[in-house]
Design an enzyme around this catalytic site. Sequence first.
Site, PDB file in Angstrom:
ATOM      1  N   LYS A  14       0.832  -1.210   0.000  1.00 23.53           N
ATOM      2  CA  LYS A  14       0.000   0.000   0.000  1.00 23.53           C
ATOM      3  C   LYS A  14       0.868   1.263   0.000  1.00 23.53           C
ATOM      4  O   LYS A  14       0.642   2.183  -0.785  1.00 23.53           O
ATOM      5  CB  LYS A  14      -0.932   0.020   1.234  1.00 23.53           C
ATOM      6  CG  LYS A  14      -1.886  -1.152   1.315  1.00 23.53           C
ATOM      7  CD  LYS A  14      -2.873  -1.015   2.478  1.00 23.53           C
ATOM      8  CE  LYS A  14      -2.230  -0.995   3.854  1.00 23.53           C
ATOM      9  NZ  LYS A  14      -1.656  -2.297   4.274  1.00 23.53           N
ATOM     10  N   ARG A  89      -9.655   0.624   8.995  1.00 19.36           N
ATOM     11  CA  ARG A  89      -9.224  -0.716   9.366  1.00 19.36           C
ATOM     12  C   ARG A  89     -10.307  -1.474  10.120  1.00 19.36           C
ATOM     13  O   ARG A  89     -10.105  -2.641  10.468  1.00 19.36           O
ATOM     14  CB  ARG A  89      -8.004  -0.613  10.247  1.00 19.36           C
ATOM     15  CG  ARG A  89      -6.682  -0.764   9.429  1.00 19.36           C
ATOM     16  CD  ARG A  89      -5.651  -1.104  10.308  1.00 19.36           C
ATOM     17  NE  ARG A  89      -4.339  -1.468  10.247  1.00 19.36           N
ATOM     18  CZ  ARG A  89      -3.290  -0.797   9.817  1.00 19.36           C
ATOM     19  NH1 ARG A  89      -3.421   0.318   9.199  1.00 19.36           N
ATOM     20  NH2 ARG A  89      -2.084  -1.277   9.979  1.00 19.36           N
ATOM     21  N   ARG A 128      12.271  -6.179   5.444  1.00 17.81           N
ATOM     22  CA  ARG A 128      12.364  -4.835   4.864  1.00 17.81           C
ATOM     23  C   ARG A 128      13.080  -3.831   5.769  1.00 17.81           C
ATOM     24  O   ARG A 128      13.013  -3.915   6.990  1.00 17.81           O
ATOM     25  CB  ARG A 128      10.984  -4.323   4.434  1.00 17.81           C
ATOM     26  CG  ARG A 128      10.042  -4.006   5.554  1.00 17.81           C
ATOM     27  CD  ARG A 128       8.641  -3.676   5.013  1.00 17.81           C
ATOM     28  NE  ARG A 128       7.738  -3.319   6.076  1.00 17.81           N
ATOM     29  CZ  ARG A 128       6.465  -3.010   5.927  1.00 17.81           C
ATOM     30  NH1 ARG A 128       5.911  -3.012   4.713  1.00 17.81           N
ATOM     31  NH2 ARG A 128       5.719  -2.702   6.959  1.00 17.81           N
ATOM     32  N   ARG A 162      11.488  -0.840  10.994  1.00 19.23           N
ATOM     33  CA  ARG A 162      10.379  -0.527  11.897  1.00 19.23           C
ATOM     34  C   ARG A 162      10.386  -1.537  13.030  1.00 19.23           C
ATOM     35  O   ARG A 162      10.524  -2.735  12.796  1.00 19.23           O
ATOM     36  CB  ARG A 162       9.051  -0.617  11.126  1.00 19.23           C
ATOM     37  CG  ARG A 162       8.732   0.646  10.356  1.00 19.23           C
ATOM     38  CD  ARG A 162       7.524   0.482   9.477  1.00 19.23           C
ATOM     39  NE  ARG A 162       6.365  -0.097  10.154  1.00 19.23           N
ATOM     40  CZ  ARG A 162       5.161  -0.177   9.610  1.00 19.23           C
ATOM     41  NH1 ARG A 162       4.964   0.298   8.389  1.00 19.23           N
ATOM     42  NH2 ARG A 162       4.162  -0.720  10.260  1.00 19.23           N
ATOM     43  N   ARG A 173      -0.457  -8.469  13.457  1.00 18.41           N
ATOM     44  CA  ARG A 173      -1.060  -7.491  12.546  1.00 18.41           C
ATOM     45  C   ARG A 173      -1.895  -8.190  11.475  1.00 18.41           C
ATOM     46  O   ARG A 173      -2.952  -7.700  11.071  1.00 18.41           O
ATOM     47  CB  ARG A 173       0.049  -6.622  11.920  1.00 18.41           C
ATOM     48  CG  ARG A 173       0.609  -5.608  12.927  1.00 18.41           C
ATOM     49  CD  ARG A 173       2.009  -5.144  12.589  1.00 18.41           C
ATOM     50  NE  ARG A 173       2.106  -4.398  11.362  1.00 18.41           N
ATOM     51  CZ  ARG A 173       3.245  -4.240  10.678  1.00 18.41           C
ATOM     52  NH1 ARG A 173       4.372  -4.779  11.102  1.00 18.41           N
ATOM     53  NH2 ARG A 173       3.255  -3.540   9.581  1.00 18.41           N
TER      54      ARG A 173
HETATM   55  P1  AMP Z   1       0.669   0.589   9.415  1.00 18.53           P
HETATM   56  O1  AMP Z   1       1.866   1.423   9.166  1.00 18.53           O
HETATM   57  O2  AMP Z   1      -0.517   1.022   8.613  1.00 18.53           O
HETATM   58  O3  AMP Z   1       0.951  -0.892   9.282  1.00 18.53           O
HETATM   59  O4  AMP Z   1       0.256   0.833  10.950  1.00 18.53           O
HETATM   60  C1  AMP Z   1       1.136   0.516  12.015  1.00 18.53           C
HETATM   61  C2  AMP Z   1       0.340   0.370  13.306  1.00 18.53           C
HETATM   62  O5  AMP Z   1      -0.330   1.614  13.605  1.00 18.53           O
HETATM   63  C3  AMP Z   1      -0.753  -0.674  13.277  1.00 18.53           C
HETATM   64  O6  AMP Z   1      -0.269  -1.979  13.567  1.00 18.53           O
HETATM   65  C4  AMP Z   1      -1.706  -0.137  14.349  1.00 18.53           C
HETATM   66  O7  AMP Z   1      -1.214  -0.394  15.653  1.00 18.53           O
HETATM   67  C5  AMP Z   1      -1.637   1.361  14.126  1.00 18.53           C
HETATM   68  N1  AMP Z   1      -2.633   1.834  13.109  1.00 18.53           N
HETATM   69  C6  AMP Z   1      -2.371   2.408  11.903  1.00 18.53           C
HETATM   70  N2  AMP Z   1      -3.504   2.723  11.252  1.00 18.53           N
HETATM   71  C7  AMP Z   1      -4.518   2.312  12.056  1.00 18.53           C
HETATM   72  C8  AMP Z   1      -5.950   2.340  11.956  1.00 18.53           C
HETATM   73  N3  AMP Z   1      -6.561   2.831  10.851  1.00 18.53           N
HETATM   74  N4  AMP Z   1      -6.673   1.837  12.983  1.00 18.53           N
HETATM   75  C9  AMP Z   1      -6.089   1.371  14.108  1.00 18.53           C
HETATM   76  N5  AMP Z   1      -4.750   1.282  14.272  1.00 18.53           N
HETATM   77  C10 AMP Z   1      -3.961   1.762  13.256  1.00 18.53           C
END
Ligand code: AMP
Length: 218
Positions: A14, A89, A128, A162, A173
Amino acid sequence: MLNIILLGPPGAGKGTQAARLVAERGMVQLSTGDMLREARRADTPLGHQVAEVMDSGALVSDAIVSALIDDKLTTLDQSQGAIFDGYPRTLAQAQSLDTILAAHGRTLNTVIELVVDEDELVRRIVGRFTCAGCGAPFHDHLHQPVVPGTCDSCGSHDFKRRPDDNELTVRTRMTEYRAKTAPILPYYEQRGLVRPVDGMASVEAVAAQIDAILDAAA
Ligand code: AMP
């Protein structure tokens, strides 16, 4: 002006595709993950509040992320298309997004679903890393820098990973995605908005599929 959602599990590509759309189409990427990481880097109260949940791979509260999206949309020009990356989400977030978009005079055009193989994704994510200088993406197995230890783009010797890109957190996740995010697909399918894309194809092939969808929607 298009408003689109990129939907798919962590590591589906994404962020990569959103960055390309920003560069090539002048759209704006709204990544709640990036916003939350920024809050942590800046040491804000919000950053402290979400740190533990993020590191476990669980989801932060719907109210927090929807407020971030609402704020961000306020800063955009009406002519700028929005790419929602990592949001919504949950079904509650999907419903909030409808309300938020309406309040900003926008409508959702398309939901691009990146369809992927989970085990392959875990391999992708755990390997990564990015350049600490310019953010260029690399991978232990798939894309090492040409000169080991030196960024191809800016020459920096600093790289970072990360903290939530470890196997245990990644599996959590994925489980969160399957339990809470995948169920929002029917919400958009019943409105005829979902366009599936083969997320296991090369970055270029995925880009071509997305371009065709956006050109048809424009
Ligand atoms: P991402 O970079 O999108 O994988 O997000 C990293 C982490 O941020 C996720 O594992 C969640 O803990 C939190 N997070 C990001 N976006 C959301 C969302 N829309 N709803 C809830 N938690 C989020």
